[in-house]
Design a protein around this motif. Sequence first.
Motif, PDB file in Angstrom:
ATOM      1  N   ARG A 124       0.847  -1.193   0.000  1.00  0.00           N
ATOM      2  CA  ARG A 124       0.000   0.000   0.000  1.00  0.00           C
ATOM      3  C   ARG A 124       0.880   1.239   0.000  1.00  0.00           C
ATOM      4  O   ARG A 124       1.879   1.309   0.710  1.00  0.00           O
ATOM      5  CB  ARG A 124      -0.881  -0.025   1.255  1.00  0.00           C
ATOM      6  CG  ARG A 124      -1.756   1.194   1.471  1.00  0.00           C
ATOM      7  CD  ARG A 124      -2.733   0.943   2.629  1.00  0.00           C
ATOM      8  NE  ARG A 124      -2.073   0.686   3.889  1.00  0.00           N
ATOM      9  CZ  ARG A 124      -1.804   1.621   4.804  1.00  0.00           C
ATOM     10  NH1 ARG A 124      -2.143   2.867   4.581  1.00  0.00           N
ATOM     11  NH2 ARG A 124      -1.218   1.287   5.943  1.00  0.00           N
ATOM     12  N   SER A 125       0.511   2.229  -0.818  1.00  0.00           N
ATOM     13  CA  SER A 125       1.243   3.497  -0.819  1.00  0.00           C
ATOM     14  C   SER A 125       0.364   4.594  -0.247  1.00  0.00           C
ATOM     15  O   SER A 125      -0.864   4.553  -0.356  1.00  0.00           O
ATOM     16  CB  SER A 125       1.687   3.873  -2.238  1.00  0.00           C
ATOM     17  OG  SER A 125       0.574   4.233  -3.037  1.00  0.00           O
ATOM     18  N   GLY A 126       1.006   5.581   0.366  1.00  0.00           N
ATOM     19  CA  GLY A 126       0.265   6.694   0.928  1.00  0.00           C
ATOM     20  C   GLY A 126       1.196   7.725   1.520  1.00  0.00           C
ATOM     21  O   GLY A 126       2.414   7.690   1.313  1.00  0.00           O
ATOM     22  N   GLU A 154      -3.035   9.443   8.158  1.00  0.00           N
ATOM     23  CA  GLU A 154      -2.547   8.609   7.064  1.00  0.00           C
ATOM     24  C   GLU A 154      -3.555   8.598   5.920  1.00  0.00           C
ATOM     25  O   GLU A 154      -4.740   8.342   6.123  1.00  0.00           O
ATOM     26  CB  GLU A 154      -2.330   7.193   7.594  1.00  0.00           C
ATOM     27  CG  GLU A 154      -1.611   6.271   6.637  1.00  0.00           C
ATOM     28  CD  GLU A 154      -1.351   4.919   7.273  1.00  0.00           C
ATOM     29  OE1 GLU A 154      -0.347   4.802   7.999  1.00  0.00           O
ATOM     30  OE2 GLU A 154      -2.163   4.002   7.070  1.00  0.00           O
ATOM     31  N   VAL A 155      -3.081   8.878   4.717  1.00  0.00           N
ATOM     32  CA  VAL A 155      -3.921   8.877   3.519  1.00  0.00           C
ATOM     33  C   VAL A 155      -3.396   7.807   2.564  1.00  0.00           C
ATOM     34  O   VAL A 155      -2.218   7.831   2.182  1.00  0.00           O
ATOM     35  CB  VAL A 155      -3.895  10.255   2.811  1.00  0.00           C
ATOM     36  CG1 VAL A 155      -4.731  10.219   1.537  1.00  0.00           C
ATOM     37  CG2 VAL A 155      -4.379  11.354   3.755  1.00  0.00           C
ATOM     38  N   THR A 156      -4.247   6.853   2.200  1.00  0.00           N
ATOM     39  CA  THR A 156      -3.842   5.790   1.281  1.00  0.00           C
ATOM     40  C   THR A 156      -4.165   6.199  -0.152  1.00  0.00           C
ATOM     41  O   THR A 156      -5.278   6.625  -0.447  1.00  0.00           O
ATOM     42  CB  THR A 156      -4.556   4.473   1.628  1.00  0.00           C
ATOM     43  OG1 THR A 156      -4.117   4.049   2.924  1.00  0.00           O
ATOM     44  CG2 THR A 156      -4.248   3.382   0.609  1.00  0.00           C
ATOM     45  N   LEU A 157      -3.175   6.051  -1.037  1.00  0.00           N
ATOM     46  CA  LEU A 157      -3.355   6.429  -2.441  1.00  0.00           C
ATOM     47  C   LEU A 157      -3.707   5.243  -3.334  1.00  0.00           C
ATOM     48  O   LEU A 157      -4.538   5.359  -4.219  1.00  0.00           O
ATOM     49  CB  LEU A 157      -2.092   7.105  -2.973  1.00  0.00           C
ATOM     50  CG  LEU A 157      -1.775   8.463  -2.348  1.00  0.00           C
ATOM     51  CD1 LEU A 157      -0.444   8.983  -2.867  1.00  0.00           C
ATOM     52  CD2 LEU A 157      -2.894   9.453  -2.653  1.00  0.00           C
ATOM     53  N   ARG A 158      -3.044   4.113  -3.106  1.00  0.00           N
ATOM     54  CA  ARG A 158      -3.359   2.940  -3.925  1.00  0.00           C
ATOM     55  C   ARG A 158      -2.755   1.676  -3.327  1.00  0.00           C
ATOM     56  O   ARG A 158      -1.960   1.735  -2.391  1.00  0.00           O
ATOM     57  CB  ARG A 158      -2.919   3.121  -5.375  1.00  0.00           C
ATOM     58  CG  ARG A 158      -1.424   3.180  -5.604  1.00  0.00           C
ATOM     59  CD  ARG A 158      -1.086   3.152  -7.087  1.00  0.00           C
ATOM     60  NE  ARG A 158      -1.443   1.864  -7.658  1.00  0.00           N
ATOM     61  CZ  ARG A 158      -1.186   1.509  -8.915  1.00  0.00           C
ATOM     62  NH1 ARG A 158      -0.608   2.339  -9.727  1.00  0.00           N
ATOM     63  NH2 ARG A 158      -1.521   0.323  -9.358  1.00  0.00           N
ATOM     64  N   THR A 176       6.571   4.488  -6.288  1.00  0.00           N
ATOM     65  CA  THR A 176       6.067   5.856  -6.288  1.00  0.00           C
ATOM     66  C   THR A 176       7.011   6.643  -7.201  1.00  0.00           C
ATOM     67  O   THR A 176       8.085   7.074  -6.779  1.00  0.00           O
ATOM     68  CB  THR A 176       6.019   6.440  -4.869  1.00  0.00           C
ATOM     69  OG1 THR A 176       7.328   6.461  -4.304  1.00  0.00           O
ATOM     70  CG2 THR A 176       5.117   5.587  -3.968  1.00  0.00           C
ATOM     71  N   GLN A 183       6.031   9.800  -0.104  1.00  0.00           N
ATOM     72  CA  GLN A 183       5.133   8.676   0.162  1.00  0.00           C
ATOM     73  C   GLN A 183       5.858   7.524   0.854  1.00  0.00           C
ATOM     74  O   GLN A 183       7.075   7.401   0.771  1.00  0.00           O
ATOM     75  CB  GLN A 183       4.541   8.156  -1.148  1.00  0.00           C
ATOM     76  CG  GLN A 183       3.651   9.145  -1.868  1.00  0.00           C
ATOM     77  CD  GLN A 183       3.091   8.538  -3.140  1.00  0.00           C
ATOM     78  OE1 GLN A 183       2.572   7.427  -3.135  1.00  0.00           O
ATOM     79  NE2 GLN A 183       3.202   9.269  -4.233  1.00  0.00           N
ATOM     80  N   SER A 216      -8.875   3.932   5.096  1.00  0.00           N
ATOM     81  CA  SER A 216      -7.930   4.995   4.763  1.00  0.00           C
ATOM     82  C   SER A 216      -7.999   5.328   3.275  1.00  0.00           C
ATOM     83  O   SER A 216      -7.969   6.495   2.880  1.00  0.00           O
ATOM     84  CB  SER A 216      -6.508   4.568   5.145  1.00  0.00           C
ATOM     85  OG  SER A 216      -5.556   5.496   4.676  1.00  0.00           O
ATOM     86  N   TYR A 217      -8.119   4.308   2.451  1.00  0.00           N
ATOM     87  CA  TYR A 217      -8.224   4.516   1.003  1.00  0.00           C
ATOM     88  C   TYR A 217      -9.522   5.245   0.642  1.00  0.00           C
ATOM     89  O   TYR A 217      -9.547   6.104  -0.240  1.00  0.00           O
ATOM     90  CB  TYR A 217      -8.166   3.165   0.286  1.00  0.00           C
ATOM     91  CG  TYR A 217      -8.269   3.246  -1.214  1.00  0.00           C
ATOM     92  CD1 TYR A 217      -7.170   3.626  -1.987  1.00  0.00           C
ATOM     93  CD2 TYR A 217      -9.452   2.917  -1.876  1.00  0.00           C
ATOM     94  CE1 TYR A 217      -7.259   3.688  -3.373  1.00  0.00           C
ATOM     95  CE2 TYR A 217      -9.543   2.981  -3.254  1.00  0.00           C
ATOM     96  CZ  TYR A 217      -8.441   3.366  -3.995  1.00  0.00           C
ATOM     97  OH  TYR A 217      -8.524   3.439  -5.373  1.00  0.00           O
TER      98      TYR A 217
END
Length: 198
Positions: free
Chosen positions: A52-54, A62-66, A76, A91, A171-172
């Motif tokens: 998981r990236s974020g 924490e913000v999850t991007l994908r 990233t 990230q 988060s996502y």
Amino acid sequence: MKRIDVTEESFNNVTNILATIAKPFHVRKGEYLQRAGVPATQVHWLASGVARSGFFNREGVEVTLRFYREGESATTLTDLIAGETGQPAVQFLIAETPIHGFTLDWKLASELREQNEGMQQYHLHIAIHGLQALAQHAYNHGETSAQERLAAFREEYPGLEARISQRAVASYLGITPQYMSRLRREAEMASGEPARQP
């Protein structure tokens, strides 16, 4: 190959080239593949597992991007480019499950790509796919309801919900884990089926 729209021949060609610099790696669930604040220098290709990236926003949330799954490079790109001049990554990449795969040195991979037009086209497909996924996520996050975002997540990542934590999915989606539980209960009541397990 289907996800990024490349041929089997192209996939095999690039795989054979990158195999010359690939090094096997293994991490346990919860370990970082890349830390924010440290220059990014490695690409992580996943043979098994989920990453998981974020990032952490100004409030420390924490913000999850994908998410990345088997057969994908957990990368990233902007951080790798920044890392070429020693700038720290923004990230993080973290293992959501145990992961087996291969690391590729970004500098060496870039040198190989410069020498091979087929590799350039292949990586262009990957970059376009990644941009489309992030753009769709940004739209969903800003213009749709939580229920719609959950439905979009399940469509984009079929079967993934059962493999990762409810906290990561929340988060996502940009919601709390508590609200995620409520969405699942509502879906269970509407369908008459048991809710998916975290």
